[in-house]
Design a protein around this motif. Sequence first.
Motif, PDB file in Angstrom:
ATOM      1  N   ASP A  49      37.740  43.403  41.362  1.00  0.00           N
ATOM      2  CA  ASP A  49      36.562  43.205  40.505  1.00  0.00           C
ATOM      3  C   ASP A  49      35.356  42.659  41.258  1.00  0.00           C
ATOM      4  OD1 ASP A  49      38.140  43.987  38.290  1.00  0.00           O
ATOM      5  OD2 ASP A  49      38.902  41.951  38.097  1.00  0.00           O
ATOM      6  N   SER A 193      37.011  34.681  42.343  1.00  0.00           N
ATOM      7  CA  SER A 193      37.788  34.998  41.143  1.00  0.00           C
ATOM      8  C   SER A 193      37.002  34.693  39.878  1.00  0.00           C
ATOM      9  CB  SER A 193      39.097  34.196  41.133  1.00  0.00           C
ATOM     10  OG  SER A 193      38.809  32.811  41.025  1.00  0.00           O
ATOM     11  N   LYS A 194      37.448  35.267  38.766  1.00  0.00           N
ATOM     12  CA  LYS A 194      36.802  35.002  37.476  1.00  0.00           C
ATOM     13  C   LYS A 194      37.046  33.544  37.104  1.00  0.00           C
ATOM     14  CE  LYS A 194      36.817  38.232  34.442  1.00  0.00           C
ATOM     15  NZ  LYS A 194      37.178  39.217  33.396  1.00  0.00           N
ATOM     16  N   ASN A 308      32.223  25.996  32.784  1.00  0.00           N
ATOM     17  CA  ASN A 308      32.749  27.105  33.579  1.00  0.00           C
ATOM     18  C   ASN A 308      33.117  26.596  34.967  1.00  0.00           C
ATOM     19  OD1 ASN A 308      31.397  30.495  33.161  1.00  0.00           O
ATOM     20  ND2 ASN A 308      33.447  29.708  32.961  1.00  0.00           N
ATOM     21  N   ARG A 310      35.539  27.145  38.779  1.00  0.00           N
ATOM     22  CA  ARG A 310      36.423  27.878  39.693  1.00  0.00           C
ATOM     23  C   ARG A 310      37.216  26.839  40.488  1.00  0.00           C
ATOM     24  NH1 ARG A 310      31.949  31.375  39.752  1.00  0.00           N
ATOM     25  NH2 ARG A 310      32.495  33.552  39.337  1.00  0.00           N
ATOM     26  N   GLN A 411      39.709  32.536  30.330  1.00  0.00           N
ATOM     27  CA  GLN A 411      39.290  32.967  31.667  1.00  0.00           C
ATOM     28  C   GLN A 411      38.173  33.986  31.511  1.00  0.00           C
ATOM     29  OE1 GLN A 411      42.417  34.259  34.309  1.00  0.00           O
ATOM     30  NE2 GLN A 411      41.173  33.771  36.100  1.00  0.00           N
ATOM     31  N   GLU A 412      36.943  33.526  31.644  1.00  0.00           N
ATOM     32  CA  GLU A 412      35.780  34.385  31.445  1.00  0.00           C
ATOM     33  C   GLU A 412      34.527  33.689  31.954  1.00  0.00           C
ATOM     34  OE1 GLU A 412      34.533  34.619  27.230  1.00  0.00           O
ATOM     35  OE2 GLU A 412      36.243  33.290  26.837  1.00  0.00           O
ATOM     36  N   GLU A 413      33.485  34.489  32.149  1.00  0.00           N
ATOM     37  CA  GLU A 413      32.184  33.967  32.529  1.00  0.00           C
ATOM     38  C   GLU A 413      31.468  33.443  31.293  1.00  0.00           C
ATOM     39  OE1 GLU A 413      30.653  33.779  35.453  1.00  0.00           O
ATOM     40  OE2 GLU A 413      31.643  35.182  36.819  1.00  0.00           O
TER      41      GLU A 413
END
Length: 422
Positions: A49, A193-194, A308, A310, A411-413
């Motif tokens: 991705d 990664s997402k 958000n 990571r 798990q998303e933006e």
Amino acid sequence: MHLLLLSISVTLALYSTAALAFSVEPNKSSSINQNNNRVSVSITKNIPDISPNKAHETWLDFTWNRGGGLPILCIGNEKEQTRTLLPLFAEEKLLEKTVSSVDENTIENSGYSTVNQEYILTTLGPIWNSEIEKGSHLGRVSFSPYRNETLNEIGTVVKWDVAYTTLNRNSLWQSVTESSISDACDNLKAYLSKPILFTLKTVIQTDLSTDVISERWMDFIWRKGGGLPIPFPPLPLSKDGYDRVVIPPFLRERVLQRMTTGDSSDILYTVVNPSLISVYTHLGRVTFQQGYNPTGTGDNVEMVWQVNLRPMRGCESFVKIFTRTVIAVLTRNFKVHIEDNGIDTMVGVYPPRGFMKEKGAIFQVRRSTWVGSVLHAHLGDDRQVIEQTKDLFQPWKWGSTEDEGIAHWSQEEMILNGTDTE
């Protein structure tokens, strides 16, 4: 494995390990050739991705400029396209980037090309001067598109090749390089990664407008610390108070934007040095929406706090517990603060088992603090001992009440509605 190798080697190997991490790239698939004093490593890693251009840009920013999560400091010279590796005092230089076409049989209609980036070691420094032959080092990182029909996956193959000649301890440098590069490569994939998204929604009973509540949040949470158990209030770093540092752990945070539209107000912020809390990136948003009234009684405002993140490799469990605990405490304290109309109620602290309780509290603390919320919840907790004991292992529940709202992970933006966060 990386730390194990370093612990059994001399200090020389410790620092050289970190820097050589950028001379190679690791993965599940690797081929390593060693001929006498020649170290040669070729490693590939699939990152889903992500486009080759984006992967290359991230490699330059995260791995080349900032060290890629390894214990090394990089001082870059953008004009000369070089970087100095500390404490090695060695210098590496980027060569010209090249772009090549992709075999259409490999990935159809992708519109992507392979990006190739080479670099060399120009200055060995005092440590590597006796370990590596001058002018023998060449590194090459390629970013190519791939398609996996079985997994229905499109992404970028990162292939990292490096070769250099050693003057001493060839076997050590071969092992050290592999180990260091494995960490650097896995860190790059984790960084790309997402992200995971934490969302906490709660309802505040108030007739205040959202722009006023937003300002109250800035004052109570951002400027005064929100009642967290820290020894000092946050230290402002800018005139407008939008930049601050939380002591401890010396976390630098910055408000990126405040916006009010109609009955909604947003505060967008970020952490400048997120590695202190074991994450690569940290972006937060607090939204106040007026008119949300599920009970049908009184004036209410819905508060939605999203973060958000990571996480660094191996730190996701810790990051989730830490984030949920801190946001839950801050939300609870702010809710109490607003619903008390800014005049915080006090919670009395009494001797154990009610001893001499009739003489009054020993001292009092504000309920809109972490200590106050925990004491208030404890005094009103009539559950069985076993239920209370379970909560000892769930710190985000300490001091919690039934009307705190709903929290969940995904798990998303984060959807930013076009906001520029650069």
